[in-house]
Structure formats: structure tokens, C-alpha cells
Design a protein around this motif. Sequence first.
Motif, PDB file in Angstrom:
ATOM      1  N   ASP A 308       0.461  -1.114  -0.024  1.00  9.32           N
ATOM      2  CA  ASP A 308       0.059  -0.362   0.283  1.00  9.32           C
ATOM      3  C   ASP A 308       1.165   1.360  -0.052  1.00  9.32           C
ATOM      4  O   ASP A 308       0.829   1.998  -0.636  1.00  9.32           O
ATOM      5  CB  ASP A 308      -0.743   0.258   1.307  1.00  9.32           C
ATOM      6  CG  ASP A 308      -2.063   0.456   0.824  1.00  9.32           C
ATOM      7  OD1 ASP A 308      -2.273   0.667  -0.184  1.00  9.32           O
ATOM      8  OD2 ASP A 308      -2.459   1.320   1.633  1.00  9.32           O
ATOM      9  N   SER A 309       2.145   1.298   0.349  1.00 14.63           N
ATOM     10  CA  SER A 309       3.427   2.748   0.116  1.00 14.63           C
ATOM     11  C   SER A 309       3.622   2.631  -0.682  1.00 14.63           C
ATOM     12  O   SER A 309       3.712   3.428  -0.899  1.00 14.63           O
ATOM     13  CB  SER A 309       3.980   2.197   2.032  1.00 14.63           C
ATOM     14  OG  SER A 309       3.258   2.603   3.229  1.00 14.63           O
ATOM     15  N   GLU A 360     -10.792 -12.614  -7.885  1.00 14.65           N
ATOM     16  CA  GLU A 360     -10.805 -10.685  -7.327  1.00 14.65           C
ATOM     17  C   GLU A 360      -9.858  -9.611  -8.197  1.00 14.65           C
ATOM     18  O   GLU A 360     -10.071  -8.804  -8.358  1.00 14.65           O
ATOM     19  CB  GLU A 360      -9.546 -11.739  -6.513  1.00 14.65           C
ATOM     20  CG  GLU A 360      -7.685 -11.527  -6.928  1.00 14.65           C
ATOM     21  CD  GLU A 360      -8.523 -13.459  -7.393  1.00 14.65           C
ATOM     22  OE1 GLU A 360      -7.070 -13.624  -7.283  1.00 14.65           O
ATOM     23  OE2 GLU A 360      -8.513 -13.722  -7.575  1.00 14.65           O
ATOM     24  N   ILE A 361      -9.594 -10.443  -9.444  1.00 13.94           N
ATOM     25  CA  ILE A 361      -8.960  -8.817 -10.209  1.00 13.94           C
ATOM     26  C   ILE A 361      -9.850  -8.266 -11.075  1.00 13.94           C
ATOM     27  O   ILE A 361      -9.629  -7.076 -11.867  1.00 13.94           O
ATOM     28  CB  ILE A 361      -7.427  -9.611 -11.353  1.00 13.94           C
ATOM     29  CG1 ILE A 361      -6.583 -10.183 -10.528  1.00 13.94           C
ATOM     30  CG2 ILE A 361      -6.992  -8.501 -12.554  1.00 13.94           C
ATOM     31  CD1 ILE A 361      -4.782 -10.259 -11.054  1.00 13.94           C
ATOM     32  N   TYR A 362     -10.559  -9.382 -11.569  1.00 11.56           N
ATOM     33  CA  TYR A 362     -12.238  -8.455 -12.425  1.00 11.56           C
ATOM     34  C   TYR A 362     -12.791  -7.339 -11.202  1.00 11.56           C
ATOM     35  O   TYR A 362     -13.613  -6.753 -12.248  1.00 11.56           O
ATOM     36  CB  TYR A 362     -12.928  -9.869 -12.538  1.00 11.56           C
ATOM     37  CG  TYR A 362     -14.229  -9.276 -13.544  1.00 11.56           C
ATOM     38  CD1 TYR A 362     -13.896  -9.264 -14.522  1.00 11.56           C
ATOM     39  CD2 TYR A 362     -15.306  -9.687 -12.932  1.00 11.56           C
ATOM     40  CE1 TYR A 362     -15.304  -8.579 -15.745  1.00 11.56           C
ATOM     41  CE2 TYR A 362     -16.435  -8.611 -13.383  1.00 11.56           C
ATOM     42  CZ  TYR A 362     -16.502  -8.380 -15.543  1.00 11.56           C
ATOM     43  OH  TYR A 362     -17.559  -7.886 -15.867  1.00 11.56           O
ATOM     44  N   PHE A 363     -13.340  -8.000 -10.779  1.00 12.60           N
ATOM     45  CA  PHE A 363     -13.499  -7.061  -9.554  1.00 12.60           C
ATOM     46  C   PHE A 363     -12.940  -5.542  -9.308  1.00 12.60           C
ATOM     47  O   PHE A 363     -13.508  -4.575  -9.415  1.00 12.60           O
ATOM     48  CB  PHE A 363     -14.498  -7.502  -8.076  1.00 12.60           C
ATOM     49  CG  PHE A 363     -15.481  -8.316  -8.743  1.00 12.60           C
ATOM     50  CD1 PHE A 363     -16.899  -7.820  -9.849  1.00 12.60           C
ATOM     51  CD2 PHE A 363     -15.388  -9.495  -8.661  1.00 12.60           C
ATOM     52  CE1 PHE A 363     -17.588  -8.476  -9.871  1.00 12.60           C
ATOM     53  CE2 PHE A 363     -15.788 -11.020  -8.764  1.00 12.60           C
ATOM     54  CZ  PHE A 363     -17.598 -10.016  -9.411  1.00 12.60           C
ATOM     55  N   ALA A 364     -11.575  -5.988  -9.278  1.00 13.54           N
ATOM     56  CA  ALA A 364     -10.608  -4.790  -8.765  1.00 13.54           C
ATOM     57  C   ALA A 364     -10.358  -3.770  -9.930  1.00 13.54           C
ATOM     58  O   ALA A 364     -10.028  -2.740  -9.154  1.00 13.54           O
ATOM     59  CB  ALA A 364      -9.423  -5.878  -8.649  1.00 13.54           C
ATOM     60  N   LEU A 373      -3.827   1.722  -9.873  1.00 16.74           N
ATOM     61  CA  LEU A 373      -2.990   1.105  -9.383  1.00 16.74           C
ATOM     62  C   LEU A 373      -4.354   0.610  -8.587  1.00 16.74           C
ATOM     63  O   LEU A 373      -5.290   1.167  -8.243  1.00 16.74           O
ATOM     64  CB  LEU A 373      -2.263   1.201  -8.648  1.00 16.74           C
ATOM     65  CG  LEU A 373      -0.282   1.394  -9.511  1.00 16.74           C
ATOM     66  CD1 LEU A 373       0.403   1.911  -8.651  1.00 16.74           C
ATOM     67  CD2 LEU A 373       0.024   0.312 -10.017  1.00 16.74           C
ATOM     68  N   SER A 374      -4.295  -1.089  -8.718  1.00 13.49           N
ATOM     69  CA  SER A 374      -4.909  -1.578  -7.294  1.00 13.49           C
ATOM     70  C   SER A 374      -4.941  -1.423  -6.421  1.00 13.49           C
ATOM     71  O   SER A 374      -3.261  -1.340  -5.917  1.00 13.49           O
ATOM     72  CB  SER A 374      -5.396  -2.587  -7.591  1.00 13.49           C
ATOM     73  OG  SER A 374      -4.690  -3.652  -7.265  1.00 13.49           O
ATOM     74  N   GLU A 375      -5.973  -1.015  -5.534  1.00 12.74           N
ATOM     75  CA  GLU A 375      -5.683  -1.329  -3.762  1.00 12.74           C
ATOM     76  C   GLU A 375      -4.392  -3.186  -3.948  1.00 12.74           C
ATOM     77  O   GLU A 375      -4.871  -3.904  -4.881  1.00 12.74           O
ATOM     78  CB  GLU A 375      -6.628  -1.880  -3.257  1.00 12.74           C
ATOM     79  CG  GLU A 375      -7.198  -0.367  -2.666  1.00 12.74           C
ATOM     80  CD  GLU A 375      -6.857   0.895  -2.385  1.00 12.74           C
ATOM     81  OE1 GLU A 375      -5.997   0.581  -1.222  1.00 12.74           O
ATOM     82  OE2 GLU A 375      -7.189   1.844  -2.608  1.00 12.74           O
ATOM     83  N   LEU A 390      -0.325  -5.761  -6.293  1.00 14.31           N
ATOM     84  CA  LEU A 390      -0.786  -4.566  -6.494  1.00 14.31           C
ATOM     85  C   LEU A 390      -1.073  -4.611  -8.549  1.00 14.31           C
ATOM     86  O   LEU A 390      -0.302  -5.501  -8.725  1.00 14.31           O
ATOM     87  CB  LEU A 390       0.147  -3.215  -6.503  1.00 14.31           C
ATOM     88  CG  LEU A 390       0.691  -2.809  -5.527  1.00 14.31           C
ATOM     89  CD1 LEU A 390       1.565  -1.801  -5.685  1.00 14.31           C
ATOM     90  CD2 LEU A 390      -0.673  -2.890  -4.518  1.00 14.31           C
ATOM     91  N   ILE A 391      -2.313  -4.074  -8.741  1.00 11.59           N
ATOM     92  CA  ILE A 391      -2.201  -4.651 -10.460  1.00 11.59           C
ATOM     93  C   ILE A 391      -2.306  -2.917 -10.765  1.00 11.59           C
ATOM     94  O   ILE A 391      -4.054  -2.058 -10.548  1.00 11.59           O
ATOM     95  CB  ILE A 391      -4.108  -5.485 -10.524  1.00 11.59           C
ATOM     96  CG1 ILE A 391      -3.969  -6.945  -9.946  1.00 11.59           C
ATOM     97  CG2 ILE A 391      -4.668  -5.297 -11.597  1.00 11.59           C
ATOM     98  CD1 ILE A 391      -2.442  -7.437 -10.592  1.00 11.59           C
TER      99      ILE A 391
END
Length: 458
Positions: A308-309, A360-364, A373-375, A390-391
Amino acid sequence: MRNKLQYSIALSLIISVLNLGALSAQENLMIDKVIAKVGTQNILLSDIESQYAYALEQGASPSPEAKCGILESLVGQKIVVHQAKLDSIEIPQEQIETSLDFRINSVLRQMNGDEALFEEFYNMTVNEMRDNLRDDLEQQMLAERMQAEILNTVNITPKEIKEFFNAIPSDSIPYLSASVEISEIVAKPEVSEEERIKALKQIVDIRKRIVEEGESFGELAKKYSDDPGSGSKGGDLGFAERGIYVPEFEAAAFSLEENEISEPIESVHGYHIIKMIERRGNQINVKHILVKPNINESDRMLAKEKLDSLRVEIMEGKYTFSEAVKKFSLEDVPSYHNNGKIMNPNTNKPLFETGELPSEIYFAIEEMEVGDLSEPLAYPLPTGETYYRLIRLDHKIKPHKASLEQDYAKIQQFAKESKKSAYFSSWLAEKISETFIEVDKDYFNCPNLEELISGDRI
């Protein structure tokens, strides 16, 4: 009819390989006979029956047409092999034996190295199986080599791609699903020193119970090993050659004497003790017990917080995404060597249809814009471990009717495969006209083969 058969055979050879696994104990009891002759190549009744039996095992419906299809495909394969021999194409014997070893050893590993079980299942010894498969394997490899040489010359120009697409009726142009290209930065939760010491202490204690107190290695493996595949088998890994195991494990395993138990060793998987069961040439059969240090919730949270950082630092411009991949992403994942780009395993290209993505990637990424960038997302592995990543959304194409502008690479692929099929069909037509073919029409009444019979009925 001739064109239909040529296309059928060409398609079969382009998209399939000769099945060598369709063997059964009953095959040895069959009264064999030659069903067809293609040049200098024979097709046997057992060739048809073994592939037919395999097709039934895979759920095909029994029918005479299915046997005809197998025979037609084999005629095409034999024409390719016959031509390969005329063109003096050879497969080195060493390459055949290596491929044969790989197939046999793959089966043996599934049987835990039990050659008696192998013999019972196949009704032949390992060496008899090698002899049984060798000629078929050589013919398969010859056909593949010949086909590759034929098709490697096929190229396609931009003009041909455009003509291919323009020839599709407008009402038949397909609608394509949304597709994306994505990249990742992957982090593995690090084991705390406390958990590492705890795992090491446990494996040392297990070894002591075996070596000093005489407890059964197999029973303790069933009770304590964190390797689910071998643990239920008492730790038995079956026979394996060098190159199968991770380096630390392999070095320790191959240095052991029969019935010797190693000191605890550490690998990427955790802590092991290894027992040598048997050596057979350059293969070994060992048992092992694996103890993995636990990843606790605080370790997972720390990995997520670091990602996250890092996400914030990338967004603020401290690192480019490519720099962050090289500095922080896990080197063991394939994307690391491709600047984080994830390749579609079905196509070996970076484009994914959204339906191919893990949920999980589809919804992100559903509401993300290109470059976002995703969470940090959980990244579950087949081993049961969980990493985090991170995606980044690199490219996005909405659902649309196929067009040259948006889908050039896909249309190029379709056009090239179509040209290959047509080219191979034409090559096959020429070789059919030059090749002497006999078919046992009394046994297989296959109308598609009628025109090809150039000799007397067998």
C-alpha cells in the motif's frame, strides 16, 4: 468429398498430436491385421482400436463414424511420415529416448515409482512399454517435424489480412468481449524469526524421534508433514532424476546413502528431513517430512501495508512502475522478467478477455481507468500459500464488433491459421495423388476414403 477429407486431415494434424496413451491389457489379446497401407507405412487394427478405446474413455459416443474419423486421421499422419522419410528427415535416437523416458517417468511418478503396479495396470513391464511405444513415438515426432517444416514457410502480408477480414460477411463478423492488459507487483509475506525458529525446532524434534527413539518415518510424515501430496503417502516422493527438486533439497537428497536420514535442511518451502529409500541408476526414491514456518496474520498485514505504501509512492512519482517492479516485486514470478506484465497462459500474449481473469482481479479493475493501480489484492497460490499484489490496468478494450483497427493482432492470427490450413490441405492433396494407398474397405466402410484408394482392396 476429396476437399472435405483433405481439410479434415489437415485440421487434425494442425491441432492434434498422436495419442500414445491409449493402451490397455486387452490390446495384447487382439488378433492384429493391416487395415491400410500408405506408401511404405502400415495402419494396424490395433492402432484404430486403441485410439477408439481412448476416445470412449474421454466420453465420446460409440459409432462406426468415430472409427472412420480415426482411420482418416491416421491416413493423413502416415502420408506426412511417408513424405518425411522420402525427404530424409530423421529424429536422433537420443531425442526419441529422452522423450520416451519423460513419458514413462511421468507415469511412474504418478504411481509412486511402483513398477509392479505399472506392470499390473498396463499388463507389460516398463521395458516392454518402452519397446511398445518407441516406433509410435518416432512416427509422431517425424510427423511433427515434417509438419513444422511445411508450415514454417507460411507467412501472411498485411494485404492478405485485410482481404481475409473483408471476405467475412458483415453479419458474420463476431462481437468480441471486453479485454485488458494488466501488470503486477507481487509481495510474499515474510516469515517472522519467531515462527522460523519454531519450525526448525519442530523438524529437529521429529528427526530425533525417528533416529533416537525409533519411531516410523512414514507415520510421522503422515502426522506432521506440511506437504499434502507426499504426507499422505508417508512422505514418499517416488523416483526422480536430478533437476526435479529445488537445489537445496536435491543436493542433500542425492548425497544420502540408503536408509540414511538427512540433517534438517532449509529450502524455499520450509524445513525438511529426507530419507533415502533406494537408488536406481541416476534416479533416487526418497521420503521427506516438510515443516513450513507459519505465516501469521501480522505477517500478512505487514506485506499488504508495504504494498500500500509502495502504491502511494508510485502514484506520487517516487518510482515509475517499471522501477518498482525491479526493486520490490518477487523475482520468482514470471511477470518480474517482463516489467510486471502478466501473460495470458492460454495464448502466451498479454491480452486477457475479462472472463479469463481471476474474479478478484476482475472486480478490482472493473471501475479503474488505464494507468490506475489497484489496492493490494490477495494472490492465492495452488500450494495453499497467499501472496499479495498490486494490479495496474495497462490497456482496456470495451466489448465491440471485431475490426481491423482494434483487433489487428487477433485477425492476423486467424488469417494466418486459415492460410496454414489451406496451404497444408493443398500440400496434402498433392501428396495424396502421389502416394499409393490401400484400405480394407470390407472392415471399414468409410466413404471419405473411397477416392483415395489407389491400390487393390486389402
